[in-house]
Design an enzyme around this catalytic site. Structure first.
Site, PDB file in Angstrom:
ATOM      1  N   ASN A   7       0.936  -0.887  -0.085  1.00 50.78           N
ATOM      2  CA  ASN A   7       0.101  -0.211  -0.268  1.00 50.78           C
ATOM      3  C   ASN A   7       0.835   1.455  -0.060  1.00 50.78           C
ATOM      4  O   ASN A   7       1.878   1.496   0.671  1.00 50.78           O
ATOM      5  CB  ASN A   7      -0.999  -0.004   1.525  1.00 50.78           C
ATOM      6  CG  ASN A   7      -1.611   1.125   1.492  1.00 50.78           C
ATOM      7  OD1 ASN A   7      -1.662   2.387   1.097  1.00 50.78           O
ATOM      8  ND2 ASN A   7      -3.017   0.950   1.900  1.00 50.78           N
ATOM      9  N   ASP A   9       0.058   4.428  -0.094  1.00 54.38           N
ATOM     10  CA  ASP A   9      -0.838   6.159   0.308  1.00 54.38           C
ATOM     11  C   ASP A   9       0.301   6.644   1.621  1.00 54.38           C
ATOM     12  O   ASP A   9       0.228   7.973   0.269  1.00 54.38           O
ATOM     13  CB  ASP A   9      -2.044   5.757   1.137  1.00 54.38           C
ATOM     14  CG  ASP A   9      -2.961   4.591   0.908  1.00 54.38           C
ATOM     15  OD1 ASP A   9      -3.187   4.495  -0.194  1.00 54.38           O
ATOM     16  OD2 ASP A   9      -4.271   4.426   1.293  1.00 54.38           O
ATOM     17  N   HIS A  10       1.012   6.631   2.298  1.00 53.51           N
ATOM     18  CA  HIS A  10       1.554   7.510   3.127  1.00 53.51           C
ATOM     19  C   HIS A  10       2.847   8.150   1.911  1.00 53.51           C
ATOM     20  O   HIS A  10       3.243   9.050   2.110  1.00 53.51           O
ATOM     21  CB  HIS A  10       2.162   6.567   4.047  1.00 53.51           C
ATOM     22  CG  HIS A  10       0.321   6.675   4.903  1.00 53.51           C
ATOM     23  ND1 HIS A  10      -0.289   7.655   4.965  1.00 53.51           N
ATOM     24  CD2 HIS A  10       0.314   5.006   5.332  1.00 53.51           C
ATOM     25  CE1 HIS A  10      -1.129   6.643   5.921  1.00 53.51           C
ATOM     26  NE2 HIS A  10      -1.017   5.328   5.876  1.00 53.51           N
ATOM     27  N   HIS A  43      -5.758   3.551  -1.670  1.00 50.74           N
ATOM     28  CA  HIS A  43      -7.177   3.734  -1.074  1.00 50.74           C
ATOM     29  C   HIS A  43      -7.356   5.648  -1.592  1.00 50.74           C
ATOM     30  O   HIS A  43      -6.827   6.764  -1.238  1.00 50.74           O
ATOM     31  CB  HIS A  43      -7.198   4.230   0.645  1.00 50.74           C
ATOM     32  CG  HIS A  43      -8.312   4.207   1.438  1.00 50.74           C
ATOM     33  ND1 HIS A  43      -8.410   4.048   2.196  1.00 50.74           N
ATOM     34  CD2 HIS A  43      -9.490   4.855   1.270  1.00 50.74           C
ATOM     35  CE1 HIS A  43      -9.932   3.864   2.738  1.00 50.74           C
ATOM     36  NE2 HIS A  43     -10.137   4.271   2.381  1.00 50.74           N
ATOM     37  N   ARG A  45      -9.931   7.815  -0.353  1.00 53.42           N
ATOM     38  CA  ARG A  45     -10.086   8.131   0.025  1.00 53.42           C
ATOM     39  C   ARG A  45     -11.207   9.579  -0.289  1.00 53.42           C
ATOM     40  O   ARG A  45     -10.760  10.525  -1.075  1.00 53.42           O
ATOM     41  CB  ARG A  45      -9.142   9.046   1.655  1.00 53.42           C
ATOM     42  CG  ARG A  45      -8.730   7.682   1.924  1.00 53.42           C
ATOM     43  CD  ARG A  45      -7.678   8.008   4.004  1.00 53.42           C
ATOM     44  NE  ARG A  45      -9.151   8.623   4.243  1.00 53.42           N
ATOM     45  CZ  ARG A  45      -9.453   7.157   5.629  1.00 53.42           C
ATOM     46  NH1 ARG A  45      -8.881   5.767   5.946  1.00 53.42           N
ATOM     47  NH2 ARG A  45     -10.806   7.479   5.812  1.00 53.42           N
ATOM     48  N   ARG A  49      -6.946  12.888   1.207  1.00 46.18           N
ATOM     49  CA  ARG A  49      -5.623  12.858   2.388  1.00 46.18           C
ATOM     50  C   ARG A  49      -4.499  12.487   1.346  1.00 46.18           C
ATOM     51  O   ARG A  49      -3.900  13.269   2.268  1.00 46.18           O
ATOM     52  CB  ARG A  49      -6.426  12.855   3.021  1.00 46.18           C
ATOM     53  CG  ARG A  49      -6.283  11.716   3.296  1.00 46.18           C
ATOM     54  CD  ARG A  49      -6.424  11.220   5.309  1.00 46.18           C
ATOM     55  NE  ARG A  49      -7.482  11.157   5.774  1.00 46.18           N
ATOM     56  CZ  ARG A  49      -8.879  10.761   6.336  1.00 46.18           C
ATOM     57  NH1 ARG A  49      -7.171  10.711   7.017  1.00 46.18           N
ATOM     58  NH2 ARG A  49      -9.163  10.977   7.518  1.00 46.18           N
ATOM     59  N   HIS A  50      -4.104  11.667   0.706  1.00 42.41           N
ATOM     60  CA  HIS A  50      -3.380  11.099  -0.164  1.00 42.41           C
ATOM     61  C   HIS A  50      -3.845  11.053  -0.934  1.00 42.41           C
ATOM     62  O   HIS A  50      -2.770  11.247  -1.719  1.00 42.41           O
ATOM     63  CB  HIS A  50      -2.934   9.635   0.855  1.00 42.41           C
ATOM     64  CG  HIS A  50      -3.418   9.075   1.712  1.00 42.41           C
ATOM     65  ND1 HIS A  50      -4.177   7.883   0.584  1.00 42.41           N
ATOM     66  CD2 HIS A  50      -3.600   8.466   2.924  1.00 42.41           C
ATOM     67  CE1 HIS A  50      -4.659   7.082   1.528  1.00 42.41           C
ATOM     68  NE2 HIS A  50      -4.686   7.626   3.075  1.00 42.41           N
ATOM     69  N   GLU A  70      -9.214   0.487  -2.744  1.00 43.81           N
ATOM     70  CA  GLU A  70      -9.394   0.522  -1.537  1.00 43.81           C
ATOM     71  C   GLU A  70     -10.775   1.911  -1.635  1.00 43.81           C
ATOM     72  O   GLU A  70      -9.988   2.760  -1.862  1.00 43.81           O
ATOM     73  CB  GLU A  70      -8.832   0.595  -0.374  1.00 43.81           C
ATOM     74  CG  GLU A  70      -7.549  -0.537   0.101  1.00 43.81           C
ATOM     75  CD  GLU A  70      -7.228  -0.486   1.114  1.00 43.81           C
ATOM     76  OE1 GLU A  70      -7.230   1.295   2.089  1.00 43.81           O
ATOM     77  OE2 GLU A  70      -6.389  -1.245   1.526  1.00 43.81           O
ATOM     78  N   THR A 101      -8.402   3.483   8.795  1.00 45.56           N
ATOM     79  CA  THR A 101      -8.823   2.522   9.169  1.00 45.56           C
ATOM     80  C   THR A 101      -9.417   2.736   9.955  1.00 45.56           C
ATOM     81  O   THR A 101      -8.684   0.606  10.303  1.00 45.56           O
ATOM     82  CB  THR A 101      -9.564   2.025   7.057  1.00 45.56           C
ATOM     83  OG1 THR A 101      -9.171   2.229   6.466  1.00 45.56           O
ATOM     84  CG2 THR A 101     -10.792   1.509   7.840  1.00 45.56           C
ATOM     85  N   GLU A 151     -11.231  -9.598   3.486  1.00 48.94           N
ATOM     86  CA  GLU A 151      -9.484  -8.735   3.733  1.00 48.94           C
ATOM     87  C   GLU A 151     -10.176  -8.735   5.420  1.00 48.94           C
ATOM     88  O   GLU A 151     -10.780  -8.208   5.878  1.00 48.94           O
ATOM     89  CB  GLU A 151      -9.465  -7.688   3.042  1.00 48.94           C
ATOM     90  CG  GLU A 151      -7.666  -7.200   4.374  1.00 48.94           C
ATOM     91  CD  GLU A 151      -7.225  -6.741   2.997  1.00 48.94           C
ATOM     92  OE1 GLU A 151      -6.969  -6.208   1.933  1.00 48.94           O
ATOM     93  OE2 GLU A 151      -6.781  -5.169   3.466  1.00 48.94           O
ATOM     94  N   HIS A 186      -3.288  -4.849   8.164  1.00 48.93           N
ATOM     95  CA  HIS A 186      -3.076  -3.454   8.367  1.00 48.93           C
ATOM     96  C   HIS A 186      -2.782  -3.460   9.788  1.00 48.93           C
ATOM     97  O   HIS A 186      -3.013  -4.518  10.762  1.00 48.93           O
ATOM     98  CB  HIS A 186      -5.404  -2.875   9.333  1.00 48.93           C
ATOM     99  CG  HIS A 186      -5.234  -1.729   9.975  1.00 48.93           C
ATOM    100  ND1 HIS A 186      -5.092  -0.797  10.484  1.00 48.93           N
ATOM    101  CD2 HIS A 186      -5.404  -0.785   9.038  1.00 48.93           C
ATOM    102  CE1 HIS A 186      -5.036   0.307  10.489  1.00 48.93           C
ATOM    103  NE2 HIS A 186      -5.440   0.282   9.784  1.00 48.93           N
ATOM    104  N   HIS A 209       1.874   1.255   5.947  1.00 47.80           N
ATOM    105  CA  HIS A 209       2.456   2.471   6.440  1.00 47.80           C
ATOM    106  C   HIS A 209       3.519   2.010   7.418  1.00 47.80           C
ATOM    107  O   HIS A 209       4.263   3.193   7.258  1.00 47.80           O
ATOM    108  CB  HIS A 209       1.456   2.720   8.185  1.00 47.80           C
ATOM    109  CG  HIS A 209       2.388   3.582   9.052  1.00 47.80           C
ATOM    110  ND1 HIS A 209       3.178   3.210   9.869  1.00 47.80           N
ATOM    111  CD2 HIS A 209       1.673   4.598   8.778  1.00 47.80           C
ATOM    112  CE1 HIS A 209       3.257   4.937  10.578  1.00 47.80           C
ATOM    113  NE2 HIS A 209       2.160   6.037   9.792  1.00 47.80           N
TER     114      HIS A 209
HETATM  115  N1  PXP Z   1      -5.940  -3.014   4.343  1.00 52.11           N
HETATM  116  C1  PXP Z   1      -6.813  -2.564   3.787  1.00 52.11           C
HETATM  117  C2  PXP Z   1      -8.582  -3.062   3.522  1.00 52.11           C
HETATM  118  C3  PXP Z   1      -6.804  -0.752   4.887  1.00 52.11           C
HETATM  119  O1  PXP Z   1      -7.340  -0.143   4.808  1.00 52.11           O
HETATM  120  C4  PXP Z   1      -4.922  -0.870   5.730  1.00 52.11           C
HETATM  121  C5  PXP Z   1      -4.808   0.424   4.916  1.00 52.11           C
HETATM  122  O2  PXP Z   1      -5.201   1.740   4.203  1.00 52.11           O
HETATM  123  C6  PXP Z   1      -4.107  -1.781   4.627  1.00 52.11           C
HETATM  124  C7  PXP Z   1      -4.651  -2.529   4.164  1.00 52.11           C
HETATM  125  C8  PXP Z   1      -3.219  -1.443   5.231  1.00 52.11           C
HETATM  126  O3  PXP Z   1      -2.788  -0.649   6.589  1.00 52.11           O
HETATM  127  P1  PXP Z   1      -0.834  -0.213   7.562  1.00 52.11           P
HETATM  128  O4  PXP Z   1      -1.371   1.120   6.339  1.00 52.11           O
HETATM  129  O5  PXP Z   1      -1.193  -0.395   8.585  1.00 52.11           O
HETATM  130  O6  PXP Z   1      -0.698  -1.520   6.867  1.00 52.11           O
END
Ligand code: PXP
Length: 235
Positions: A7, A9-10, A43, A45, A49-50, A70, A101, A151, A186, A209
């Site tokens: 992921n 996003d960050h 994701h 959103r 925001r990202h 996502e 989330t 998931e 997550h 993250h």
């Molecule tokens: N899976 C889903 C459905 C999520 O919403 C997220 C966070 O955006 C993640 C996995 C990844 O979580 P993390 O960023 O804590 O690894």
């Protein structure tokens, strides 16, 4: 084989802190795939925001690896997914004020909202997953809504809640017995990933993250060395 979805996003979070184009989430996506990620998760959103719409467009156009979008269960997000036709869409709960989330989707309580959206995505050939807590009622609801994938939310496990690993293991077994493909994610880190990756029923992990944070820590020495060399060479 268990798949890893990264992921990104960050990367966008850091880019957006300055409002420019660096660091580019597309470059991060290409780099993650080159390093062995099986897919990229992003994701979009509702508050952007990202990840932004333009990131989704560029990443979907440039990547041949599977993309997992996502998204909240809204008509706008379904329209975005149908427009870009990613390999997969993961429906997540979304509250504007949350930092990330928090908790899984209420598949059992929101069947009327989710059903038509899952059907529209299924019909377009987009593999739908529902992000849910490892709760038997939610897992059964996801199966009855026609989502091929769930998931399982590993956030409570990552926070050390007692009994949560067992709930995830049992949830994965139940989901498989209902014919679902099982993903998890997550809060996963180097320290807590092994127990989840060891669950045989889990086909895919999505991690964001921690990986982006760790990439900064691991990458900092090299970029500081490079910058020092540029500064020295200029004198
Ligand atoms: N899976 C889903 C459905 C999520 O919403 C997220 C966070 O955006 C993640 C996995 C990844 O979580 P993390 O960023 O804590 O690894």
């Amino acid at each position: 084989m268990i798949r890893l979805g990264v992921n990104i996003d960050h990367v966008a979070t850091i880019r957006n802190a300055r409002g420019g184009t660096h660091p580019d989430p597309l470059r991060a996506a290409l780099s993650a795939i080159e390093a062995g990620a099986d897919g990229i998760t992003l994701h979009l959103r509702e508050d952007r925001r990202h990840i932004r719409d333009d990131d989704v467009t560029r990443i979907c156009a440039a990547l041949t690896a599977p993309i997992n979008l996502e998204m909240a269960a809204t008509d706008d997000m379904v329209a975005v997914a149908l427009r870009h036709a990613p390999h997969a869409a993961c429906i997540v709960p979304e509250r504007r004020a949350e930092v990330t989330t928090e908790g899984g989707l209420d598949a059992a309580g929101q069947a009327a909202l989710l059903g038509p959206k899952i059907a529209a995505l299924n019909e377009a050939g987009i593999r739908v997953s529902l992000f849910i807590d490892p709760d038997p009622a939610q897992i059964r609801a996801a199966a009855s809504l026609g989502a091929p994938v769930i998931e399982l939310h590993t956030g409570a496990y990552a926070e050390g809640r007692p009994g949560e690993l067992q709930r995830l293991q049992d949830g994965a077994v139940l989901g498989r017995s209902l014919g679902l493909e099982i993903h998890a994610g997550h809060g996963l880190t180097y320290e807590n990933v092994a127990a989840i990756a060891a669950i045989r029923e889990v086909a895919e992990l999505n991690i964001g993250h921690f990986l982006i944070g760790q990439a900064i820590l691991d990458g900092l020495p090299g970029v500081v060395t490079h910058m020092r060399a540029l500064i020295r060479a200029a004198r």
